[in-house]
Design a protein around this motif. Structure first.
Motif, PDB file in Angstrom:
ATOM      1  N   THR A  87       0.665  -1.193  -0.169  1.00  0.00           N
ATOM      2  CA  THR A  87      -0.150  -0.086  -0.084  1.00  0.00           C
ATOM      3  C   THR A  87       0.704   1.315  -0.132  1.00  0.00           C
ATOM      4  OG1 THR A  87       0.181  -0.168   2.255  1.00  0.00           O
ATOM      5  CG2 THR A  87      -2.032  -1.152   1.265  1.00  0.00           C
ATOM      6  N   LEU A  88       0.303   2.480  -0.206  1.00  0.00           N
ATOM      7  CA  LEU A  88       0.896   3.720  -0.349  1.00  0.00           C
ATOM      8  C   LEU A  88       1.211   3.819   1.410  1.00  0.00           C
ATOM      9  CD1 LEU A  88      -1.455   5.616  -2.265  1.00  0.00           C
ATOM     10  CD2 LEU A  88       0.707   5.084  -3.282  1.00  0.00           C
ATOM     11  N   ARG A  89       2.296   4.851   1.616  1.00  0.00           N
ATOM     12  CA  ARG A  89       2.595   5.031   3.010  1.00  0.00           C
ATOM     13  C   ARG A  89       2.755   6.815   2.758  1.00  0.00           C
ATOM     14  NH1 ARG A  89       3.431   1.742   6.672  1.00  0.00           N
ATOM     15  NH2 ARG A  89       4.681   3.422   7.992  1.00  0.00           N
ATOM     16  N   TRP A  90       2.091   7.436   3.793  1.00  0.00           N
ATOM     17  CA  TRP A  90       2.098   8.875   3.791  1.00  0.00           C
ATOM     18  C   TRP A  90       1.997   9.325   5.359  1.00  0.00           C
ATOM     19  CZ3 TRP A  90       1.643  13.508   0.899  1.00  0.00           C
ATOM     20  CH2 TRP A  90       0.992  14.458   1.426  1.00  0.00           C
ATOM     21  N   GLY A  91       2.982  10.076   5.816  1.00  0.00           N
ATOM     22  CA  GLY A  91       3.356  10.471   6.858  1.00  0.00           C
ATOM     23  C   GLY A  91       3.310   9.345   8.376  1.00  0.00           C
ATOM     24  N   GLY A  92       4.102   8.258   7.798  1.00  0.00           N
ATOM     25  CA  GLY A  92       4.174   7.163   8.563  1.00  0.00           C
ATOM     26  C   GLY A  92       2.926   6.114   8.711  1.00  0.00           C
ATOM     27  N   ASN A  93       1.897   6.429   7.824  1.00  0.00           N
ATOM     28  CA  ASN A  93       0.688   5.500   7.955  1.00  0.00           C
ATOM     29  C   ASN A  93       0.445   4.802   6.548  1.00  0.00           C
ATOM     30  OD1 ASN A  93      -0.308   6.324  10.528  1.00  0.00           O
ATOM     31  ND2 ASN A  93      -0.820   8.340   9.645  1.00  0.00           N
ATOM     32  N   SER A  94      -0.273   3.775   6.527  1.00  0.00           N
ATOM     33  CA  SER A  94      -0.453   2.909   5.252  1.00  0.00           C
ATOM     34  C   SER A  94      -1.793   3.299   4.799  1.00  0.00           C
ATOM     35  CB  SER A  94      -0.376   1.479   5.581  1.00  0.00           C
ATOM     36  OG  SER A  94       1.002   1.110   5.901  1.00  0.00           O
ATOM     37  N   TYR A  95      -2.007   3.361   3.592  1.00  0.00           N
ATOM     38  CA  TYR A  95      -3.057   3.817   2.701  1.00  0.00           C
ATOM     39  C   TYR A  95      -3.506   2.998   1.779  1.00  0.00           C
ATOM     40  CZ  TYR A  95      -3.240   8.291   5.474  1.00  0.00           C
ATOM     41  OH  TYR A  95      -3.176   9.242   6.639  1.00  0.00           O
ATOM     42  N   THR A  96      -4.682   2.371   1.386  1.00  0.00           N
ATOM     43  CA  THR A  96      -4.804   1.952   0.100  1.00  0.00           C
ATOM     44  C   THR A  96      -5.245   3.175  -0.679  1.00  0.00           C
ATOM     45  OG1 THR A  96      -7.289   2.274   0.327  1.00  0.00           O
ATOM     46  CG2 THR A  96      -6.150  -0.207   1.205  1.00  0.00           C
ATOM     47  N   TRP A  97      -5.066   3.151  -2.177  1.00  0.00           N
ATOM     48  CA  TRP A  97      -5.327   4.114  -3.243  1.00  0.00           C
ATOM     49  C   TRP A  97      -6.692   4.897  -2.828  1.00  0.00           C
ATOM     50  CZ3 TRP A  97      -2.296   4.929  -7.848  1.00  0.00           C
ATOM     51  CH2 TRP A  97      -2.769   5.692  -8.697  1.00  0.00           C
ATOM     52  N   ALA A  98      -7.440   4.091  -2.838  1.00  0.00           N
ATOM     53  CA  ALA A  98      -8.802   4.675  -2.375  1.00  0.00           C
ATOM     54  C   ALA A  98      -8.868   5.295  -1.047  1.00  0.00           C
ATOM     55  CB  ALA A  98      -9.922   3.895  -2.264  1.00  0.00           C
ATOM     56  N   GLU A  99      -8.407   5.075  -0.054  1.00  0.00           N
ATOM     57  CA  GLU A  99      -8.424   5.837   1.226  1.00  0.00           C
ATOM     58  C   GLU A  99      -7.712   7.147   0.977  1.00  0.00           C
ATOM     59  OE1 GLU A  99      -8.553   2.008   4.668  1.00  0.00           O
ATOM     60  OE2 GLU A  99      -6.683   2.644   3.899  1.00  0.00           O
ATOM     61  N   PHE A 100      -6.320   6.980   0.507  1.00  0.00           N
ATOM     62  CA  PHE A 100      -5.474   8.321   0.136  1.00  0.00           C
ATOM     63  C   PHE A 100      -6.222   9.133  -0.520  1.00  0.00           C
ATOM     64  CE2 PHE A 100      -2.361  10.604  -1.653  1.00  0.00           C
ATOM     65  CZ  PHE A 100      -1.574  11.135  -0.732  1.00  0.00           C
ATOM     66  N   VAL A 101      -6.979   8.924  -1.640  1.00  0.00           N
ATOM     67  CA  VAL A 101      -7.478   9.798  -2.556  1.00  0.00           C
ATOM     68  C   VAL A 101      -8.833  10.380  -1.517  1.00  0.00           C
ATOM     69  CG1 VAL A 101      -8.999  10.166  -4.502  1.00  0.00           C
ATOM     70  CG2 VAL A 101      -6.854   8.771  -4.680  1.00  0.00           C
ATOM     71  N   GLU A 102      -9.532   9.538  -0.878  1.00  0.00           N
ATOM     72  CA  GLU A 102     -10.521  10.245   0.028  1.00  0.00           C
ATOM     73  C   GLU A 102      -9.987  10.967   0.979  1.00  0.00           C
ATOM     74  OE1 GLU A 102     -13.965  11.281   1.180  1.00  0.00           O
ATOM     75  OE2 GLU A 102     -13.686  10.419  -0.519  1.00  0.00           O
ATOM     76  N   GLU A 103      -9.076  10.704   1.766  1.00  0.00           N
ATOM     77  CA  GLU A 103      -8.767  11.604   2.775  1.00  0.00           C
ATOM     78  C   GLU A 103      -8.256  12.805   2.454  1.00  0.00           C
ATOM     79  OE1 GLU A 103      -6.156  10.461   6.514  1.00  0.00           O
ATOM     80  OE2 GLU A 103      -4.848  11.368   4.994  1.00  0.00           O
ATOM     81  N   ARG A 104      -7.460  12.825   1.176  1.00  0.00           N
ATOM     82  CA  ARG A 104      -6.729  14.096   0.710  1.00  0.00           C
ATOM     83  C   ARG A 104      -7.843  15.021   0.223  1.00  0.00           C
ATOM     84  NH1 ARG A 104      -2.922  15.871   3.130  1.00  0.00           N
ATOM     85  NH2 ARG A 104      -3.514  14.138   4.637  1.00  0.00           N
TER      86      ARG A 104
END
Length: 210
Positions: A87-104
């Motif tokens: 999965t993607l990693r951002w700010g020390g946390n793991s995200y699926t693609w959909a989770e990252f897009v939705e949060e941003r």
């Protein structure tokens, strides 16, 4: 990192190409969802995580960090689940693609609301006769979170600070916000700015007339 944390990779050149293609696709999808991507490092740099690249990215405006993108085909990355090791990693946390897009995207929507709140409040102050230097109004990013941003409001020789939420404010709304760290609703906040700026509060007309 275990041997099966990633799906099988080809050579490093392919992994690099996959990561860059995914980064371009992700930036495009964020923009389509209304999340302004001001800048990102298109080339990236090698990550400590095997087969990944790190990309500096600001998305939305003034919220920047390092995004770690695995060097696997974009289709595989987009279908990854939280249980997968790629999965993607951002700010020390793991995200699926959909989770990252939705949060941003949600953060971008909130940011737009905050800026609209600030514009509305400054317009109201100027309408009431408070000489706010509109050109000098701006956010203090050191006093910001995902849900609140503090703005400096220059008024003559004074600077009043107002903190706006990512929920709509305005006349008749119960949503509170802050002036100089104190909590107010809309009308009380207007009065507080008069007081903090040392500007006389004008008499309000009587509902029964003069």
């Amino acid at each position: 990192m275990t041997d099966n944390a990633y799906p099988p990779l080809t050579d490093q050149a392919d992994a690099t190409d996959h990561a860059r293609q995914s980064m371009r696709g992700l930036a495009a999808e964020l923009t389509e969802r209304g999340c302004e991507v001001l800048w990102y490092d298109e080339k990236g740099r090698p990550s400590e995580e095997e087969g990944s690249l790190e990309f500096d990215i600001e998305a939305p405006n003034s919220y920047g960090d390092v995004l770690v993108v695995p060097g696997i085909p974009t289709s595989l990355l987009k279908s990854a689940t939280p249980e997968d090791g790629w999965t993607l990693r951002w700010g020390g946390n793991s995200y699926t693609w959909a989770e990252f897009v939705e949060e941003r995207s949600a953060l971008a929507r909130g940011l737009h609301t905050i800026h609209a709140n600030a514009d509305l409040f400054v317009a109201e102050l100027r309408k009431r006769g408070i000489p706010v230097d509109a050109d000098g109004v701006g956010p203090d990013w050191d006093a910001a979170s995902d849900t609140w941003i503090t703005y400096a409001l220059p008024i003559g020789d004074e600077v009043v600070y107002a903190s706006f939420p990512n929920q709509p404010i305005g006349p008749g709304l119960d949503q509170v916000f802050y002036v100089q760290g104190e909590e107010y609703t809309w009308e009380a906040a207007v009065t507080a700015v008069f007081v903090e700026a040392g500007v006389p509060v004008p008499d309000r007309p009587s509902p029964d007339g003069p």
